[in-house]
Motif scaffolding. Structure first.
Motif, short mmCIF file in Angstrom:
data_model
loop_
_atom_site.label_atom_id
_atom_site.label_comp_id
_atom_site.label_asym_id
_atom_site.label_seq_id
_atom_site.Cartn_x
_atom_site.Cartn_y
_atom_site.Cartn_z
N VAL A 132 -11.40 3.75 4.06
CA VAL A 132 -10.71 2.74 4.87
C VAL A 132 -10.60 3.31 6.28
CG1 VAL A 132 -8.62 1.38 5.23
CG2 VAL A 132 -9.39 1.89 2.89
N LEU A 262 -13.68 -0.37 4.01
CA LEU A 262 -12.92 -1.42 4.68
C LEU A 262 -12.70 -0.98 6.12
CD1 LEU A 262 -11.17 -4.03 4.70
CD2 LEU A 262 -9.23 -2.59 4.00
N GLU A 285 -16.52 -4.15 4.37
CA GLU A 285 -15.85 -5.40 4.70
C GLU A 285 -15.08 -5.18 5.98
OE1 GLU A 285 -13.59 -7.14 1.49
OE2 GLU A 285 -14.96 -6.26 0.00
N ALA A 306 -3.43 -5.46 3.21
CA ALA A 306 -4.90 -5.53 3.18
C ALA A 306 -5.50 -4.32 2.48
CB ALA A 306 -5.44 -5.64 4.60
N GLU A 309 -4.76 -4.56 -1.36
CA GLU A 309 -5.58 -5.60 -1.99
C GLU A 309 -7.03 -5.15 -2.10
OE1 GLU A 309 -6.83 -10.30 -1.25
OE2 GLU A 309 -5.36 -9.33 0.06
N TRP A 310 -7.54 -4.55 -1.03
CA TRP A 310 -8.94 -4.10 -1.04
C TRP A 310 -9.14 -2.97 -2.05
CZ3 TRP A 310 -11.55 0.44 0.17
CH2 TRP A 310 -12.94 0.32 0.30
N GLN A 313 -9.40 -4.33 -5.45
CA GLN A 313 -10.67 -5.04 -5.69
C GLN A 313 -11.85 -4.09 -5.82
OE1 GLN A 313 -10.80 -7.62 -2.30
NE2 GLN A 313 -9.42 -9.14 -3.20
N HIS A 314 -11.67 -2.84 -5.39
CA HIS A 314 -12.76 -1.86 -5.43
C HIS A 314 -12.25 -0.59 -6.13
CE1 HIS A 314 -13.74 -4.57 -2.08
NE2 HIS A 314 -15.01 -4.30 -2.37
#
Length: 317
Positions: A132, A262, A285, A306, A309-310, A313-314
């Motif tokens: 990130v 991210l 993303e 964010a 959540e990311w 999802q990963h």
């Protein structure tokens, strides 16, 4: 306003000897050992920059490791400029993983911390699950060294170049009044103004009426003031003084990052977006928030949400 900001518990510091230096590390969520997230601050910043994200990451089940990197806070400040090159900075992170017994971790970086995280992923891809990054996108390694390119395009007053061409000049200005410099630099709701001639960061440090509103409460500013009054700014500025050396050190690395990533931008951040990010980070993303440079502080709820959540999802591989 900043409701209850200073009441968020920040972890106690632990001094850890790694890679030939002592680092001041803030650790939380040890009960989640096995699910590590390493948080890497930028310049002029501290691990304290993550004070909003740490409790949320711990609550979500992560073991959080946030160092004051070399040159910052109570961490070591070697005298030799070369000891702040990318081999040393990424070596510190690798040694931190070893210290905690981790083969791999998720890495989060802001500003210079993002550069270190991108570089760590290039040099140690087997040790990175996910990336990130905030503010500073992956920096493409062009035909000529970065500082030479910056000087040719942006001139000798550009702060990266100035730090190298006039060592000690900016350091002394910042050191003279750390609280004023940090308070003038850390702003919210700043208008995007055209650049003036001269060295922008020295102008900011000496500005009697900085634009925007202060981002930090008095209690938060006091944390930064105490840290930089003690350490000075030279250690962190030495990161900039290795940019060409880093360009050479990264020459042999595969430039493509395969890990899920991210990238979070602030729409009002003066740092330029990358137009080629997906070329070098194909599994990225990109997210833009209405923020200036200090996105994890100015838009902390959106940033933290964010990230969580990311990450959900990963999942880690």
């Amino acid at each position: 306003m900043h409701p209850n900001t200073h009441e968020i518990p920040f972890p106690n510091a632990t001094m850890i000897s790694v890679n030939g230096v002592d680092l001041e590390v803030f650790e939380a969520g040890q009960e989640h050992a096995g699910n590590p997230v390493v948080l890497c601050h930028g310049w002029p910043d501290l691990a304290y920059t993550w004070r909003y994200q740490i409790p949320a990451l711990v609550a979500a089940g992560y073991h959080v490791i946030a160092p004051n990197q070399r040159g910052f806070g109570n961490s070591a400040r070697p005298d030799d400029v070369v000891e702040y090159d990318i081999e040393h900075l990424t070596g510190d992170l690798a040694a931190l993983l070893d210290h905690f017994g981790y083969e791999r971790a998720t890495f989060v970086g802001h500003d210079w911390g993002a550069f270190v995280v991108w570089s760590f992923t290039l040099l140690n891809p087997q040790r990175v699950d996910r990336v990130v990054a905030m503010s500073l996108a992956y920096l493409e390694r062009g035909e000529i060294p970065w500082l030479d390119f910056m000087e040719a395009v942006l001139g000798s007053d550009y702060y990266f170049v100035h730090f190298n061409k006039q060592p000690g000049v900016a350091d002394a200005v910042f050191d003279a009044d750390p609280a004023r410099f940090i308070n003038n630099l850390y702003r919210r709701d700043e208008p995007l103004l055209p650049p003036k001639p001269g060295m922008a960061l020295i102008q900011i440090a000496e500005d009697d009426a900085p634009p925007g509103e202060p981002l930090l409460t008095q209690q938060e500013l006091a944390v930064y003031d105490a840290a930089f009054t003690r350490s000075g700014f030279t250690g962190g500025i030495n990161w900039y003084r290795n940019l060409n050396r880093n360009w050479h050190r990264l020459a042999d690395a595969d430039p493509v990052i395969q890990q899920p990533a991210l990238m979070i931008y602030g729409l009002r951040d003066a740092v330029a977006r990358s137009e080629s990010l997906s070329t070098f980070v194909p599994n990225v993303e990109e997210l833009s928030l209405d923020s200036g440079h200090w996105v994890q502080q100015e838009r902390h709820s959106e940033t933290t949400g964010a990230i969580l959540e990311w990450l959900a999802q990963h999942p880690s591989s």
